[in-house]
Enzyme design. Structure first.
Site, mmCIF file in Angstrom:
data_model
loop_
_atom_site.group_PDB
_atom_site.id
_atom_site.type_symbol
_atom_site.label_atom_id
_atom_site.label_comp_id
_atom_site.label_asym_id
_atom_site.label_seq_id
_atom_site.Cartn_x
_atom_site.Cartn_y
_atom_site.Cartn_z
ATOM 1 N N HIS A 159 -2.721 1.489 6.798
ATOM 2 C CA HIS A 159 -3.076 1.338 5.387
ATOM 3 C C HIS A 159 -3.240 2.709 4.758
ATOM 4 C CE1 HIS A 159 -4.381 -0.921 1.891
ATOM 5 N NE2 HIS A 159 -5.347 -0.038 1.726
ATOM 6 N N HIS A 203 -5.797 1.807 -4.386
ATOM 7 C CA HIS A 203 -4.906 1.295 -3.338
ATOM 8 C C HIS A 203 -4.512 -0.150 -3.643
ATOM 9 C CE1 HIS A 203 -8.008 -0.989 -0.645
ATOM 10 N NE2 HIS A 203 -8.423 -0.977 -1.882
ATOM 11 N N CYS A 238 0.820 -1.226 0.000
ATOM 12 C CA CYS A 238 0.000 0.000 0.000
ATOM 13 C C CYS A 238 0.849 1.269 0.000
ATOM 14 C CB CYS A 238 -0.981 -0.027 1.172
ATOM 15 S SG CYS A 238 -0.242 0.146 2.813
#
Length: 359
Positions: free
Chosen positions: A322, A334, A274
């Site tokens: 994240h 993402h 990520c």
């Protein structure tokens, strides 16, 4: 005489012994049956239970991945510093050896020419004026000798300090490498457990998990910039911005990465995690971001959720574990988790933690 007789032994009665043995056997059988029954009664986890546990494992693995990324960044920095120190030590050592060699040559020359005391040499000289000229030369040579000694001492100090610094950097590097190995073991253990749990689901259940996992619903890619089409409605996927700004270039990079696999620790070009994706996206726009989610959130100006603009970094979960790249209309691009690919997803699919604007 009666006292010498052995006492009469009563024969063992088989009844009580056999009864005890039978009781133990029955108890053992009952225990075995109970354990067997417990094993057989252990219910197969429901898809919802598997989803909850796998989601938890993936979140913990991603947190460990970000810790791994941070440790790797520090290890790389320590290794670069160590290499620089070693190269500088080698250069200073060469200078030290050159100074030592020059000092040795000068000392040998003086030894060969300076056998008598100064007063005696002056008294015996056939030409005192010539001797005085030579004496001045010898004095200058002595000055060079003293300067040479000073140079050697300085070079020795420099090399010693550099070697001490290199030793400290080496210890730091080894510590970071041990930290890397620890985080890697945690990541791989959690991912293996998650994989084994998903393997217990049917193909249909796994497909349902993919669609319903946090940030896991894939969205149809937007119409490419420059093509015909009406403006995106609320909640639909907006086209990549085409204004040529840094944010637009970062978003365009993220769009080009859609479909590439998530690999923990990866920063492209063929795979990403990520924070590796967001770092690579902004790097393509000429902006350097730090490596981890918990450092990227502080790399730019914080923005509120209602002030989001394309290119902003959006962060999730309480530990800021994240990150995605906002593209507008409540959507982001993402890299969700292992086993998935870079994709579009709504920003409300995971617990909100904050946002920042790199440029």
């Amino acid at each position: 005489m009666a006292s010498h007789r052995k006492p009469r032994q009563r024969p063992l009665s088989g009844g009580p012994v056999r009864t005890t043995a039978a009781t133990l056997a029955l108890a053992g059988a009952a225990t075995a049956t109970a354990f067997e029954g417990t094993s057989q009664a252990d219910p197969r986890p429901t898809p919802a239970q598997v989803k909850s546990e796998v989601d938890r494992l993936y979140q913990e693995a991603e947190a460990a991945t970000e810790q791994y990324n941070g440790a790797k960044e520090q290890a790389d920095e320590a290794e670069r510093a160590l290499t620089g120190l070693r190269e500088e030590t080698a250069r200073r050592t060469d200078q030290l050896n050159t100074a030592r060699s020059a000092l040795g040559t000068l000392a040998a020359s003086q030894y060969r020419s300076g056998s008598l005391g100064t007063a005696v040499q002056l008294a015996l000289a056939s030409d005192p004026q010539e001797y005085l000229s030579q004496a001045a030369f010898i004095a200058r040579a002595g000055d060079r000798n003293a300067a040479g000694i000073t140079t050697v001492r300085r070079r020795l100090d420099e090399v010693g300090k550099l070697r001490e610094q290199a030793s400290g950097r080496l210890a730091d590097l080894r510590s970071r490498q041990q930290e890397l190995a620890s985080h890697k073991a945690v990541i791989e253990e959690k991912l293996t457990t998650a994989k084994n749990m998903l393997a217990r689901l049917t193909a249909e259940e796994r497909a349902a998990y993919e669609a319903g996992s946090p940030g896991g619903s894939a969205t149809t890619p937007a119409t490419p910039a420059g093509s015909a089409g009406s403006a995106a409605s609320e909640g639909s996927t907006p086209p990549p911005p085409s204004d040529g700004s840094r944010a637009a270039r970062a978003v365009a990079f993220a769009y080009s990465a859609i479909g590439k696999p998530y690999v923990w620790g990866a920063t492209g070009p063929g795979s990403f995690d990520c924070s590796g994706l967001t770092q690579a996206a902004w790097r393509s726009a000429g902006v350097s971001l730090p490596r981890t989610t918990y450092t990227q959130i502080n790399a730019g100006r914080r923005v509120s959720r209602d002030q989001l603009a394309p290119g902003d970094l959006v962060f999730f979960y309480s530990g800021v574990t994240h990150v995605g790249l906002y593209i507008g209309n409540g959507q982001m691009i993402h890299a969700p988790r292992p086993g998935s690919t870079v994709r579009l997803a709504p920003i409300d699919s995971m617990p909100w933690a904050g946002a920042s604007r790199p440029a």
